[in-house]
Each structure stands twice: as C-alpha cells, then as structure tokens.
Motif scaffolding. Structure first.
Motif, short mmCIF file in Angstrom:
data_model
loop_
_atom_site.label_atom_id
_atom_site.label_comp_id
_atom_site.label_asym_id
_atom_site.label_seq_id
_atom_site.Cartn_x
_atom_site.Cartn_y
_atom_site.Cartn_z
N MET A 156 22.03 7.81 -22.47
CA MET A 156 21.73 8.99 -23.27
C MET A 156 20.85 9.96 -22.48
O MET A 156 21.00 11.17 -22.57
CB MET A 156 21.05 8.60 -24.58
CG MET A 156 21.96 7.85 -25.54
SD MET A 156 23.51 8.67 -25.88
CE MET A 156 22.96 10.10 -26.76
N LYS A 157 19.94 9.43 -21.65
CA LYS A 157 19.12 10.28 -20.80
C LYS A 157 20.00 11.01 -19.80
O LYS A 157 19.84 12.22 -19.58
CB LYS A 157 18.08 9.44 -20.06
CG LYS A 157 17.19 10.24 -19.15
CD LYS A 157 16.22 9.33 -18.40
CE LYS A 157 15.36 10.11 -17.43
NZ LYS A 157 16.07 10.50 -16.23
N ASN A 158 20.96 10.31 -19.20
CA ASN A 158 21.87 10.96 -18.25
C ASN A 158 22.72 12.02 -18.94
O ASN A 158 22.96 13.08 -18.37
CB ASN A 158 22.77 9.92 -17.58
CG ASN A 158 22.01 9.04 -16.61
OD1 ASN A 158 20.91 9.38 -16.19
ND2 ASN A 158 22.58 7.90 -16.24
N VAL A 159 23.18 11.74 -20.15
CA VAL A 159 23.97 12.73 -20.89
C VAL A 159 23.13 13.96 -21.18
O VAL A 159 23.60 15.10 -21.02
CB VAL A 159 24.51 12.12 -22.21
CG1 VAL A 159 25.06 13.19 -23.12
CG2 VAL A 159 25.56 11.08 -21.91
N ARG A 160 21.88 13.75 -21.58
CA ARG A 160 21.00 14.87 -21.86
C ARG A 160 20.76 15.70 -20.60
O ARG A 160 20.81 16.94 -20.62
CB ARG A 160 19.67 14.35 -22.43
CG ARG A 160 18.73 15.44 -22.88
CD ARG A 160 17.44 14.91 -23.54
NE ARG A 160 16.74 13.96 -22.69
CZ ARG A 160 16.64 12.64 -22.94
NH1 ARG A 160 17.19 12.13 -24.01
NH2 ARG A 160 15.98 11.85 -22.12
N ASP A 161 20.51 15.02 -19.46
CA ASP A 161 20.30 15.73 -18.20
C ASP A 161 21.54 16.54 -17.81
O ASP A 161 21.44 17.71 -17.41
CB ASP A 161 19.95 14.75 -17.08
CG ASP A 161 18.59 14.10 -17.28
OD1 ASP A 161 17.81 14.58 -18.13
OD2 ASP A 161 18.31 13.10 -16.58
N LEU A 162 22.72 15.92 -17.91
CA LEU A 162 23.95 16.63 -17.58
C LEU A 162 24.18 17.81 -18.52
O LEU A 162 24.67 18.86 -18.11
CB LEU A 162 25.15 15.68 -17.63
CG LEU A 162 25.28 14.71 -16.46
CD1 LEU A 162 26.37 13.69 -16.75
CD2 LEU A 162 25.56 15.46 -15.18
N SER A 163 23.84 17.62 -19.77
CA SER A 163 23.99 18.69 -20.75
C SER A 163 23.12 19.89 -20.38
O SER A 163 23.55 21.04 -20.46
CB SER A 163 23.62 18.17 -22.13
OG SER A 163 23.59 19.22 -23.06
N ILE A 164 21.90 19.62 -19.95
CA ILE A 164 20.99 20.69 -19.57
C ILE A 164 21.50 21.39 -18.31
O ILE A 164 21.53 22.62 -18.22
CB ILE A 164 19.56 20.14 -19.36
CG1 ILE A 164 18.98 19.69 -20.70
CG2 ILE A 164 18.66 21.18 -18.70
CD1 ILE A 164 17.70 18.90 -20.57
N LEU A 165 21.91 20.60 -17.31
CA LEU A 165 22.37 21.17 -16.05
C LEU A 165 23.64 21.98 -16.20
O LEU A 165 23.81 23.01 -15.55
CB LEU A 165 22.57 20.06 -15.01
CG LEU A 165 21.30 19.38 -14.51
CD1 LEU A 165 21.66 18.21 -13.61
CD2 LEU A 165 20.42 20.37 -13.77
N GLY A 215 24.90 23.21 -19.15
CA GLY A 215 24.88 24.17 -20.24
C GLY A 215 25.87 23.86 -21.34
O GLY A 215 26.19 24.71 -22.16
N VAL A 216 26.38 22.64 -21.39
CA VAL A 216 27.34 22.23 -22.39
C VAL A 216 26.63 21.35 -23.41
O VAL A 216 25.86 20.46 -23.05
CB VAL A 216 28.51 21.45 -21.75
CG1 VAL A 216 29.45 20.93 -22.80
CG2 VAL A 216 29.23 22.31 -20.74
N ASP A 217 26.89 21.61 -24.69
CA ASP A 217 26.30 20.77 -25.72
C ASP A 217 26.97 19.40 -25.73
O ASP A 217 28.19 19.30 -25.78
CB ASP A 217 26.46 21.40 -27.10
CG ASP A 217 25.56 22.61 -27.26
OD1 ASP A 217 24.53 22.68 -26.58
OD2 ASP A 217 25.90 23.48 -28.09
N ALA A 218 26.17 18.37 -25.65
CA ALA A 218 26.69 17.00 -25.70
C ALA A 218 26.19 16.35 -26.97
O ALA A 218 24.98 16.28 -27.20
CB ALA A 218 26.24 16.20 -24.48
N SER A 219 27.10 15.93 -27.83
CA SER A 219 26.68 15.31 -29.10
C SER A 219 26.34 13.86 -28.86
O SER A 219 26.75 13.26 -27.86
CB SER A 219 27.78 15.44 -30.12
OG SER A 219 28.93 14.78 -29.68
N ARG A 220 25.62 13.30 -29.81
CA ARG A 220 25.28 11.88 -29.75
C ARG A 220 26.52 11.05 -29.93
O ARG A 220 27.53 11.51 -30.45
CB ARG A 220 24.28 11.54 -30.86
CG ARG A 220 22.95 12.24 -30.68
CD ARG A 220 21.99 11.80 -31.71
NE ARG A 220 21.77 10.37 -31.55
CZ ARG A 220 21.07 9.63 -32.38
NH1 ARG A 220 20.52 10.16 -33.42
NH2 ARG A 220 20.92 8.34 -32.17
N LEU A 221 26.42 9.81 -29.52
CA LEU A 221 27.53 8.90 -29.72
C LEU A 221 27.81 8.75 -31.20
O LEU A 221 26.90 8.63 -32.01
CB LEU A 221 27.22 7.52 -29.13
CG LEU A 221 27.04 7.47 -27.62
CD1 LEU A 221 26.61 6.06 -27.22
CD2 LEU A 221 28.32 7.85 -26.91
#
Length: 90
Positions: free
Chosen positions: A29-38, A40-46
């Motif tokens: 989830m930390k990696n998803v959040r980091d990728l989302s920030i980098l 600019g795409v919204d990533a929803s929770r599992l």
C-alpha cells in the motif's frame, strides 16, 4: 543496508503468517501510494480491505444459525447434567 533475499514459502504458524501478511500489505500500500503521487493517478484501496467487514444477508443468516445451534447444544448438555443429578438424588 540491503536485506538478504527471503525465500518465499508457506508459513505454518498462523500468527506469524497473519503478521507477515499484514506487513506485506502495508508495504504494498505504501508503494501504491508513492506511485500514485509520482504518476498523478488516483489509486483506490484494495477492494478486499474496503469490504472486509461487510457481511451480506446470507452470511449473516448462516452465522446466526450456527450460533443458535451451538447454544442449543450447550443447553442440551446442561439439561442432561441436571437430569443425571436429579436421578442420583432420587
């Protein structure tokens, strides 16, 4: 300092397996959040995390049935013990 590579295998101990699972999910989830920030795409929770505690009507009904059966069995055992005790007294 880099960690050594961990060999993936089935963890027999249930508590250790659950703890490892939680750590892995937290890291992912930390990696998803980091990728989302980098990116600019919204990533929803599992979806599994969002609906983990949600129960549909069928599962709720089955859960209640099993609880009621357990209570009936416990009461039957208490009744048998009381009957045996009454027979001993007589």
């Amino acid at each position: 300092m880099a960690r050594k590579k961990v060999k993936l295998q089935w963890i027999v101990d249930i508590v250790a397996r659950k703890a490892t699972y939680k750590k892995k999910v937290k890291g992912l989830m930390k990696n998803v959040r980091d990728l989302s920030i980098l990116s600019g795409v919204d990533a929803s929770r599992l979806e599994n995390d969002q609906t983990k505690k949600v129960m549909n009507q069928e599962n709720f009904t089955w859960q209640r049935i099993f609880k009621a059966r357990d209570e009936v069995v416990k009461q039957q055992m208490k009744n048998r013990k009381k009957e045996i005790e009454n027979l001993r007294i007589q």
